[in-house]
Motif scaffolding. Structure first.
Motif, mmCIF file in Angstrom:
data_model
loop_
_atom_site.group_PDB
_atom_site.id
_atom_site.type_symbol
_atom_site.label_atom_id
_atom_site.label_comp_id
_atom_site.label_asym_id
_atom_site.label_seq_id
_atom_site.Cartn_x
_atom_site.Cartn_y
_atom_site.Cartn_z
ATOM 1 N N ILE A 1 -40.361 18.471 86.153
ATOM 2 C CA ILE A 1 -40.455 18.677 84.706
ATOM 3 C C ILE A 1 -39.455 17.784 83.973
ATOM 4 N N ARG A 2 -38.251 17.707 84.469
ATOM 5 C CA ARG A 2 -37.220 16.879 83.811
ATOM 6 C C ARG A 2 -37.636 15.412 83.756
ATOM 7 N N ARG B 1 -39.528 11.908 74.771
ATOM 8 C CA ARG B 1 -39.044 12.950 73.860
ATOM 9 C C ARG B 1 -37.616 13.395 74.201
ATOM 10 N N ILE B 2 -37.211 13.152 75.451
ATOM 11 C CA ILE B 2 -35.888 13.589 75.895
ATOM 12 C C ILE B 2 -35.109 12.357 76.343
ATOM 13 N N GLY C 1 -24.497 17.300 81.118
ATOM 14 C CA GLY C 1 -25.741 17.249 80.350
ATOM 15 C C GLY C 1 -26.966 17.336 81.242
ATOM 16 N N LEU C 2 -26.880 16.751 82.438
ATOM 17 C CA LEU C 2 -28.003 16.820 83.375
ATOM 18 C C LEU C 2 -28.222 18.255 83.858
ATOM 19 N N GLY D 1 -33.199 16.540 72.865
ATOM 20 C CA GLY D 1 -34.552 16.453 72.340
ATOM 21 C C GLY D 1 -35.310 17.741 72.582
ATOM 22 N N LEU D 2 -36.616 17.714 72.394
ATOM 23 C CA LEU D 2 -37.480 18.884 72.508
ATOM 24 C C LEU D 2 -38.232 18.840 73.828
ATOM 25 N N VAL D 3 -38.067 19.948 74.579
ATOM 26 C CA VAL D 3 -38.812 20.092 75.823
ATOM 27 C C VAL D 3 -40.146 20.737 75.476
#
Length: 442
Positions: free
Chosen positions: A153-154, A162-163, A171-172, A199-201
């Protein structure tokens, strides 16, 4: 009123389960809590959680802790011993899961089942007999896990633009936790949108299933192979672990295996609640027996019949044993004397009596010696001094050709030669001339 505590130790979290106040463990109503592991050691976190719960609730009289394998149990036991915790027991996570699934009726009517446990650190597939709770076959892999699905997913979110990629490890880790939350929400919804500093997930159920399809099919293939290698008629599959809540997992397993697939409520806490059902107070153990003193370690007295034997009988037995040894020695010496006499008769005496260890062993005679006697005929082959020594150590049997009638004594004549005084003379045969004498003139 006493209570019990069930603890399951996972790679991502340590979970505890306690019966709700006023109920007992048999009601299957529990207060379940989870403590994330994070950067801490799992065994240290487990000891800290147990110590905090015991300090806060004095009614807890028994604790059951689950473990995955022997190394896992050894690490937990060592840390609890360092904290001087004693009132607990370690149980395999498979046994704890079966305890709760049988109690809840999830496995009613199934004799052999496969437990599919997909957690944060890996996948474990275990074929077990529900009647005896004996593990028939088990296998574990880290190729597919909850953390691996989070990483898919990441990477998909970063690739979509977006991310932004986190600049540091902190941060990770925060982005991974956000992706894990999105995965859990997709178990009950069709889409999820979670804001973050990067950002937006944004992820839909359809995109998520397409993203993890290959991994889920790989886990189904592994489950099928484990069932085949177990050579057991598996009748059902039970899904455990946090990832068991993903609807795609159950659908793929049903299609690949062709057997009933059951997903209990809150599959990530099945092992924890099963541990609470198995928690029993540790019974008081008897004190170990004192180590025996020096006089206690003396050998026991012989039996009564042995004590009634008279001492004179023992002496007679010992003397009889000595006489037997002496008689055996005499027989051995007599055998050596006989062998020596035979050797002297056959012409070996001088070599046997005067054998020098520095003399080169050579053949004593290159021509066989033939001796003719009135009642026997013996031919002695050439021999060496080594063979003579061996004959003294273990004499070889001689073969004699006997006759039923005795020949008349031989009178001395010109061809009679006496070689050894006291032995019969040897008759030398007359050799005919090579060339016959000329005939006399008529």
């Amino acid at each position: 009123m006493s209570s019990v505590l069930g603890v399951s130790v996972g790679a991502g979290a340590v979970r505890i389960a306690r019966p709700i106040a006023g109920d007992s463990a048999e009601t299957a109503a529990f207060d379940v809590q989870a403590v994330p592991v994070g950067e801490r050691r799992v065994d240290e976190l487990t000891a800290d959680v147990i110590g905090a719960v015991l300090a806060a609730d004095s009614r807890i009289s028994a604790t059951a802790i689950t473990y995955r394998d022997e190394n896992h149990a050894r690490a937990i036991r060592a840390e609890l011993a360092r904290r001087q915790f004693t009132n607990y027991e370690l149980v395999p996570d498979v046994v704890a899961a079966l305890e709760f699934l049988e109690y809840s009726g999830e496995l009613q009517g199934f004799g052999t089942v496969a437990l599919y446990d997909l957690g944060a650190s890996g996948l474990s597939v275990t074929v077990v007999d529900t009647a005896t709770r004996q593990v028939c076959f088990t296998e574990r892999t880290s190729d597919i896990s909850g953390d691996y699905l989070d990483s898919l997913i990441r990477e998909q979110q970063i690739a979509s633009g977006r991310i932004a990629h986190p600049p540091d490890h902190t941060g990770l880790a925060a982005l991974d936790a956000l992706c894990r939350e999105a995965k859990e929400q997709l178990s009950t919804s069709n889409a999820v949108a979670l804001p973050s500093t990067e950002g937006l997930v944004l992820l839909s159920q359809e995109n998520f299933e397409a993203l993890i399809m290959l991994a889920v099919e790989s886990s189904a293939r592994m489950t099928r192979d484990v069932i085949l290698r177990s050579e057991q008629p598996v009748q059902a599959v039970a899904l455990l672990g946090g990832c068991a809540q993903i609807p795609l997992v159950a659908r793929v397993l049903r299609r690949w295996l062709g057997v009933p697939v059951t997903v209990p409520a809150a599959p990530d806490t099945v092992v924890t609640r099963g541990a609470a059902l198995l928690a029993r107070p540790v019974m008081a153990r008897p004190a170990p027996a004192p180590f025996p003193a020096a006089h206690d370690s003396a050998p026991a007295a012989p039996a009564e019949p042995a004590q009634s034997w008279p001492s004179g009988h023992r002496v007679a037995v010992e003397k009889s044993g000595r006489r037997r040894e002496i008689s055996l020695a005499g027989v051995a010496v007599g055998a050596l004397v006989v062998v020596a006499a035979i050797g002297i008769t056959l012409g070996w005496g001088s070599q046997v009596l005067s054998h020098d260890s520095q003399r080169q062993d050579a053949v004593t005679s290159s021509v066989p010696v033939t001796t003719t006697r009135p009642a026997e005929s013996t031919t002695v082959a050439p021999t060496t001094s080594d063979a003579t020594n061996e004959s003294l150590a273990a004499p070889q049997p001689h073969s004699y050709a006997t006759t039923t009638t005795e020949a008349p004594p031989t009178t001395p004549g010109p061809n009679t030669i006496t070689i050894i005084p006291g032995l019969p003379p040897v008759i030398v045969p007359t050799i005919p001339p090579l060339f016959p004498a000329p005939a006399a003139p008529q």
